[in-house]
Design a protein around this motif. Structure first.
Motif, mmCIF file in Angstrom:
data_model
loop_
_atom_site.group_PDB
_atom_site.id
_atom_site.type_symbol
_atom_site.label_atom_id
_atom_site.label_comp_id
_atom_site.label_asym_id
_atom_site.label_seq_id
_atom_site.Cartn_x
_atom_site.Cartn_y
_atom_site.Cartn_z
ATOM 1 N N VAL A 46 31.792 44.586 36.364
ATOM 2 C CA VAL A 46 32.104 43.157 36.526
ATOM 3 C C VAL A 46 33.445 42.991 37.234
ATOM 4 N N TYR A 47 34.436 43.798 36.853
ATOM 5 C CA TYR A 47 35.746 43.703 37.507
ATOM 6 C C TYR A 47 35.628 43.990 38.995
ATOM 7 N N LEU A 54 36.362 37.577 44.815
ATOM 8 C CA LEU A 54 37.676 36.968 45.035
ATOM 9 C C LEU A 54 38.144 37.195 46.466
ATOM 10 N N PHE A 55 38.065 38.449 46.937
ATOM 11 C CA PHE A 55 38.476 38.763 48.313
ATOM 12 C C PHE A 55 37.668 37.942 49.310
ATOM 13 N N ASP A 56 36.348 37.891 49.130
ATOM 14 C CA ASP A 56 35.495 37.130 50.049
ATOM 15 C C ASP A 56 35.854 35.650 50.036
ATOM 16 N N HIS A 57 36.066 35.106 48.846
ATOM 17 C CA HIS A 57 36.366 33.676 48.746
ATOM 18 C C HIS A 57 37.716 33.351 49.398
ATOM 19 N N VAL A 58 38.701 34.170 49.155
ATOM 20 C CA VAL A 58 40.024 33.929 49.734
ATOM 21 C C VAL A 58 39.974 34.052 51.255
ATOM 22 N N GLU A 59 39.214 35.014 51.747
ATOM 23 C CA GLU A 59 39.161 35.246 53.196
ATOM 24 C C GLU A 59 38.316 34.213 53.936
ATOM 25 N N ALA A 68 29.538 32.322 44.660
ATOM 26 C CA ALA A 68 29.532 33.714 44.187
ATOM 27 C C ALA A 68 30.741 33.974 43.286
ATOM 28 N N TYR A 69 31.883 33.448 43.665
ATOM 29 C CA TYR A 69 33.104 33.597 42.867
ATOM 30 C C TYR A 69 32.944 32.913 41.506
ATOM 31 N N ASP A 70 32.389 31.708 41.493
ATOM 32 C CA ASP A 70 32.180 30.986 40.234
ATOM 33 C C ASP A 70 31.175 31.704 39.327
ATOM 34 N N ARG A 71 30.114 32.245 39.908
ATOM 35 C CA ARG A 71 29.112 32.967 39.102
ATOM 36 C C ARG A 71 29.708 34.206 38.443
ATOM 37 N N ILE A 72 30.470 34.971 39.194
ATOM 38 C CA ILE A 72 31.028 36.197 38.623
ATOM 39 C C ILE A 72 32.118 35.864 37.607
ATOM 40 N N LYS A 73 32.804 34.732 37.771
ATOM 41 C CA LYS A 73 33.788 34.333 36.759
ATOM 42 C C LYS A 73 33.101 34.082 35.419
ATOM 43 N N CYS A 74 31.895 33.518 35.439
ATOM 44 C CA CYS A 74 31.148 33.309 34.197
ATOM 45 C C CYS A 74 30.859 34.640 33.515
ATOM 46 N N GLU A 93 44.384 30.056 40.336
ATOM 47 C CA GLU A 93 45.201 29.041 40.992
ATOM 48 C C GLU A 93 45.576 29.489 42.401
ATOM 49 N N ALA A 94 45.963 30.741 42.536
ATOM 50 C CA ALA A 94 46.336 31.267 43.849
ATOM 51 C C ALA A 94 45.143 31.305 44.793
ATOM 52 N N SER A 95 43.949 31.576 44.256
ATOM 53 C CA SER A 95 42.771 31.686 45.115
ATOM 54 C C SER A 95 42.337 30.347 45.674
ATOM 55 N N THR A 96 42.727 29.261 45.036
ATOM 56 C CA THR A 96 42.333 27.936 45.519
ATOM 57 C C THR A 96 43.380 27.324 46.438
ATOM 58 N N MET A 97 44.538 27.954 46.511
ATOM 59 C CA MET A 97 45.613 27.429 47.349
ATOM 60 C C MET A 97 45.730 28.252 48.625
#
Length: 148
Positions: A46-47, A54-59, A68-74, A93-97
């Motif tokens: 999972v990690y 996270l990397f994909d979403h930030v990029e 995908a980021y929200d699903r894996i957070k669950c 917070e950093a990933s959304t900014m």
């Protein structure tokens, strides 16, 4: 004689009870170890998938990467330790900014703390700490090409 036979009989049952008790205890301990190892394997998986999302979403910052980021957070909420979950809000917070709004050093520190918490969950012990660990974290600070 009857007393002697009775004592031998009780002694025999007592030893049998002790062996069975030790056997049950040993099986219980092994099941506990197996469950812990299974959880650790699940956490590692999972990690890894969380960090990829996270990397994909930030990029890329697309609807697909956000989903995908929200699903894996669950999934992360189900298996991560408290130590990891305590670090998650700062990274989220950093990933959304925009990284420029926070500054690369702040983003790097937040992600480093999450990586450290995940490593503590994943391994019994690790000797990679301090500057060596900070140098390896791939977010926030560019990795030098020439080794400086």
């Amino acid at each position: 004689m009857v007393g002697l036979v009775g004592d031998c009989f009780l002694g025999s049952n007592s030893n049998s009870f002790d062996r069975n008790s030790r056997r049950r205890s040993s099986l219980w301990n092994q099941k506990r170890v197996d469950r812990r190892e299974s959880l650790n394997e699940r956490r590692r998986s999972v990690y890894q998938r969380f960090l990829e999302a996270l990397f994909d979403h930030v990029e890329f910052r697309t609807d697909e990467t956000r989903r995908a980021y929200d699903r894996i957070k669950c999934e992360l909420l189900l298996v991560a330790s408290d130590r990891v979950l305590k670090e998650l809000p700062m990274v989220q917070e950093a990933s959304t900014m925009d990284m420029n709004a926070l500054g690369p050093e702040d983003v790097h520190n937040r992600v480093s703390a999450l990586f450290k918490a995940m490593r503590k969950d994943s391994f019994e012990r690790t000797e990679i700490e301090g500057w060596g660990f900070e140098y390896l974290v791939p977010i926030g600070k560019p990795t030098p090409v020439n080794g400086r």
